[in-house]
Design a protein around this motif. Structure first.
Motif, PDB file in Angstrom:
ATOM      1  N   LEU A 188      -3.257   7.574   5.643  1.00 61.21           N
ATOM      2  CA  LEU A 188      -3.381   7.774   4.349  1.00 61.21           C
ATOM      3  C   LEU A 188      -2.654   8.816   3.825  1.00 61.21           C
ATOM      4  O   LEU A 188      -2.215   9.674   4.330  1.00 61.21           O
ATOM      5  CB  LEU A 188      -4.862   8.148   4.105  1.00 61.21           C
ATOM      6  CG  LEU A 188      -6.030   7.197   4.566  1.00 61.21           C
ATOM      7  CD1 LEU A 188      -7.421   7.696   4.511  1.00 61.21           C
ATOM      8  CD2 LEU A 188      -5.950   5.770   4.010  1.00 61.21           C
ATOM      9  N   SER A 189      -2.025   8.260   2.348  1.00 59.34           N
ATOM     10  CA  SER A 189      -1.304   9.346   1.740  1.00 59.34           C
ATOM     11  C   SER A 189      -1.908  10.428   1.329  1.00 59.34           C
ATOM     12  O   SER A 189      -1.459  11.608   0.639  1.00 59.34           O
ATOM     13  CB  SER A 189      -0.575   8.489   0.897  1.00 59.34           C
ATOM     14  OG  SER A 189      -1.138   7.881  -0.249  1.00 59.34           O
ATOM     15  N   ARG A 190      -3.273  10.239   1.016  1.00 63.29           N
ATOM     16  CA  ARG A 190      -3.991  11.333   0.269  1.00 63.29           C
ATOM     17  C   ARG A 190      -5.671  11.096   0.803  1.00 63.29           C
ATOM     18  O   ARG A 190      -5.784  10.072   1.473  1.00 63.29           O
ATOM     19  CB  ARG A 190      -3.921  11.410  -1.314  1.00 63.29           C
ATOM     20  CG  ARG A 190      -4.268   9.978  -1.820  1.00 63.29           C
ATOM     21  CD  ARG A 190      -4.200   9.956  -3.298  1.00 63.29           C
ATOM     22  NE  ARG A 190      -4.798   8.768  -4.123  1.00 63.29           N
ATOM     23  CZ  ARG A 190      -4.145   7.592  -4.107  1.00 63.29           C
ATOM     24  NH1 ARG A 190      -2.906   7.412  -3.564  1.00 63.29           N
ATOM     25  NH2 ARG A 190      -4.749   6.667  -4.631  1.00 63.29           N
ATOM     26  N   LEU A 224       0.836  -1.235  -0.115  1.00 64.21           N
ATOM     27  CA  LEU A 224       0.187  -0.086  -0.018  1.00 64.21           C
ATOM     28  C   LEU A 224       0.887   1.151   0.167  1.00 64.21           C
ATOM     29  O   LEU A 224       0.659   2.247  -0.717  1.00 64.21           O
ATOM     30  CB  LEU A 224      -0.938   0.218   1.040  1.00 64.21           C
ATOM     31  CG  LEU A 224      -2.051  -1.020   1.058  1.00 64.21           C
ATOM     32  CD1 LEU A 224      -2.752  -1.236   2.546  1.00 64.21           C
ATOM     33  CD2 LEU A 224      -2.861  -0.809  -0.044  1.00 64.21           C
ATOM     34  N   ALA A 225       2.001   1.289   0.607  1.00 56.01           N
ATOM     35  CA  ALA A 225       2.911   2.399   0.785  1.00 56.01           C
ATOM     36  C   ALA A 225       3.813   2.557  -0.699  1.00 56.01           C
ATOM     37  O   ALA A 225       3.789   3.628  -1.120  1.00 56.01           O
ATOM     38  CB  ALA A 225       3.733   2.184   1.628  1.00 56.01           C
ATOM     39  N   ARG A 226       4.093   1.548  -1.180  1.00 55.99           N
ATOM     40  CA  ARG A 226       4.702   1.592  -2.448  1.00 55.99           C
ATOM     41  C   ARG A 226       3.870   1.969  -3.737  1.00 55.99           C
ATOM     42  O   ARG A 226       4.248   2.718  -4.644  1.00 55.99           O
ATOM     43  CB  ARG A 226       5.207   0.017  -2.895  1.00 55.99           C
ATOM     44  CG  ARG A 226       6.446  -0.160  -3.320  1.00 55.99           C
ATOM     45  CD  ARG A 226       7.068  -1.415  -3.725  1.00 55.99           C
ATOM     46  NE  ARG A 226       5.957  -2.504  -3.804  1.00 55.99           N
ATOM     47  CZ  ARG A 226       5.716  -3.474  -2.893  1.00 55.99           C
ATOM     48  NH1 ARG A 226       5.980  -3.552  -1.863  1.00 55.99           N
ATOM     49  NH2 ARG A 226       4.739  -4.572  -3.437  1.00 55.99           N
ATOM     50  N   ASN A 227       2.430   1.609  -3.510  1.00 52.26           N
ATOM     51  CA  ASN A 227       1.449   1.934  -4.404  1.00 52.26           C
ATOM     52  C   ASN A 227       0.892   3.309  -4.275  1.00 52.26           C
ATOM     53  O   ASN A 227      -0.219   3.648  -4.581  1.00 52.26           O
ATOM     54  CB  ASN A 227       0.682   0.829  -4.753  1.00 52.26           C
ATOM     55  CG  ASN A 227       1.314  -0.202  -5.640  1.00 52.26           C
ATOM     56  OD1 ASN A 227       1.586  -0.089  -6.711  1.00 52.26           O
ATOM     57  ND2 ASN A 227       1.659  -1.241  -4.870  1.00 52.26           N
ATOM     58  N   GLY A 228       1.273   4.080  -3.287  1.00 55.03           N
ATOM     59  CA  GLY A 228       0.810   5.712  -2.988  1.00 55.03           C
ATOM     60  C   GLY A 228      -0.703   5.726  -2.216  1.00 55.03           C
ATOM     61  O   GLY A 228      -1.110   6.732  -2.072  1.00 55.03           O
ATOM     62  N   PHE A 229      -0.917   4.518  -1.454  1.00 54.95           N
ATOM     63  CA  PHE A 229      -2.177   4.680  -0.635  1.00 54.95           C
ATOM     64  C   PHE A 229      -1.758   4.984   0.844  1.00 54.95           C
ATOM     65  O   PHE A 229      -2.594   5.501   1.282  1.00 54.95           O
ATOM     66  CB  PHE A 229      -2.823   3.063  -0.738  1.00 54.95           C
ATOM     67  CG  PHE A 229      -3.398   2.825  -1.825  1.00 54.95           C
ATOM     68  CD1 PHE A 229      -4.556   3.313  -2.377  1.00 54.95           C
ATOM     69  CD2 PHE A 229      -2.569   2.068  -2.949  1.00 54.95           C
ATOM     70  CE1 PHE A 229      -5.341   3.093  -3.610  1.00 54.95           C
ATOM     71  CE2 PHE A 229      -3.222   1.941  -4.043  1.00 54.95           C
ATOM     72  CZ  PHE A 229      -4.453   2.333  -4.419  1.00 54.95           C
ATOM     73  N   LEU A 230      -0.705   4.621   1.346  1.00 61.19           N
ATOM     74  CA  LEU A 230      -0.185   4.792   2.741  1.00 61.19           C
ATOM     75  C   LEU A 230       1.113   5.724   2.788  1.00 61.19           C
ATOM     76  O   LEU A 230       1.757   5.496   1.881  1.00 61.19           O
ATOM     77  CB  LEU A 230      -0.163   3.557   3.494  1.00 61.19           C
ATOM     78  CG  LEU A 230      -1.354   2.668   3.888  1.00 61.19           C
ATOM     79  CD1 LEU A 230      -1.009   1.525   4.683  1.00 61.19           C
ATOM     80  CD2 LEU A 230      -2.604   3.588   4.640  1.00 61.19           C
ATOM     81  N   ASP A 231       1.254   6.397   3.758  1.00 59.93           N
ATOM     82  CA  ASP A 231       2.454   6.851   4.194  1.00 59.93           C
ATOM     83  C   ASP A 231       2.848   6.340   5.370  1.00 59.93           C
ATOM     84  O   ASP A 231       2.007   6.006   6.269  1.00 59.93           O
ATOM     85  CB  ASP A 231       2.390   8.497   4.336  1.00 59.93           C
ATOM     86  CG  ASP A 231       2.255   9.405   3.080  1.00 59.93           C
ATOM     87  OD1 ASP A 231       2.734   8.839   2.185  1.00 59.93           O
ATOM     88  OD2 ASP A 231       1.614  10.455   3.421  1.00 59.93           O
ATOM     89  N   THR A 232       4.084   5.852   5.423  1.00 54.42           N
ATOM     90  CA  THR A 232       4.343   5.124   6.732  1.00 54.42           C
ATOM     91  C   THR A 232       5.597   5.782   7.363  1.00 54.42           C
ATOM     92  O   THR A 232       6.394   6.621   6.583  1.00 54.42           O
ATOM     93  CB  THR A 232       4.951   3.662   6.403  1.00 54.42           C
ATOM     94  OG1 THR A 232       6.097   3.610   5.557  1.00 54.42           O
ATOM     95  CG2 THR A 232       3.595   2.847   5.734  1.00 54.42           C
ATOM     96  N   THR A 233       5.795   5.664   8.791  1.00 52.37           N
ATOM     97  CA  THR A 233       6.813   6.347   9.356  1.00 52.37           C
ATOM     98  C   THR A 233       7.386   5.247  10.482  1.00 52.37           C
ATOM     99  O   THR A 233       6.636   4.571  11.168  1.00 52.37           O
ATOM    100  CB  THR A 233       6.484   7.637  10.372  1.00 52.37           C
ATOM    101  OG1 THR A 233       5.777   8.521   9.443  1.00 52.37           O
ATOM    102  CG2 THR A 233       7.547   8.183  11.023  1.00 52.37           C
TER     103      THR A 233
END
Length: 150
Positions: free
Chosen positions: A66-68, A48-57
């Motif tokens: 959510l990334s957007r 999900l992070a690689r495909n732009g759905f999530l931002d991770t820390t």
């Protein structure tokens, strides 16, 4: 059509993260909420992070969000991405198909039409449509709803 388990976990992860009102969510919280293996969720979260759905820390205080905005996340697009390695039937995978009637088979066309109709419906929905009931969802997750500050 049956979605693979990975796609199911992707959708459930986004639903969980989406109802958290932009708060940071940990993999452990999601694993507990759905009784899903942490190992499976690591793969889901990475995808999900690689495909732009999530931002991770990473690290202490880390997690995901959510990334957007949820209304910009197409359910059809997510399902297409997560199901890309799982053709509906063998003949849809030209490289590995061993079907002996593939050249004359009409079933392939019928199934392709059905699959396009399936995605057409999913394309009409976004993550926002799936999380428009945050009170009910958070009650199931046993999480108090925190209102966004405007």
């Amino acid at each position: 059509m049956r979605l693979n388990v990975f796609t199911d976990y992707c959708l459930r992860t986004l639903i969980y993260v989406g109802v958290q009102n932009d708060g940071i969510v940990t993999r452990g919280e999601i694993a507990t909420a759905y009784a899903i293996s942490d190992n499976h969720l690591m793969k889901v979260m990475s995808f999900l992070a690689r495909n732009g759905f999530l931002d991770t820390t990473r690290g202490k205080g880390g997690g995901m969000r959510l990334s957007r905005p949820a209304h910009e996340m197409s359910i059809g697009a997510l399902v297409r991405l997560s199901e890309a390695d799982s053709p509906m039937v063998e003949c849809f995978d030209r490289e590995h198909s061993t079907c002996s009637i593939s050249a004359a088979c009409r079933l392939k066309g019928v199934l392709n039409e059905a699959m396009q109709a399936f995605y057409s419906v999913l394309d009409r929905y976004t993550l926002q449509d799936l999380i428009n009931n945050p009170v009910e969802l958070n009650a199931i997750f046993s999480i108090p709803l925190v209102q966004k500050k405007h």
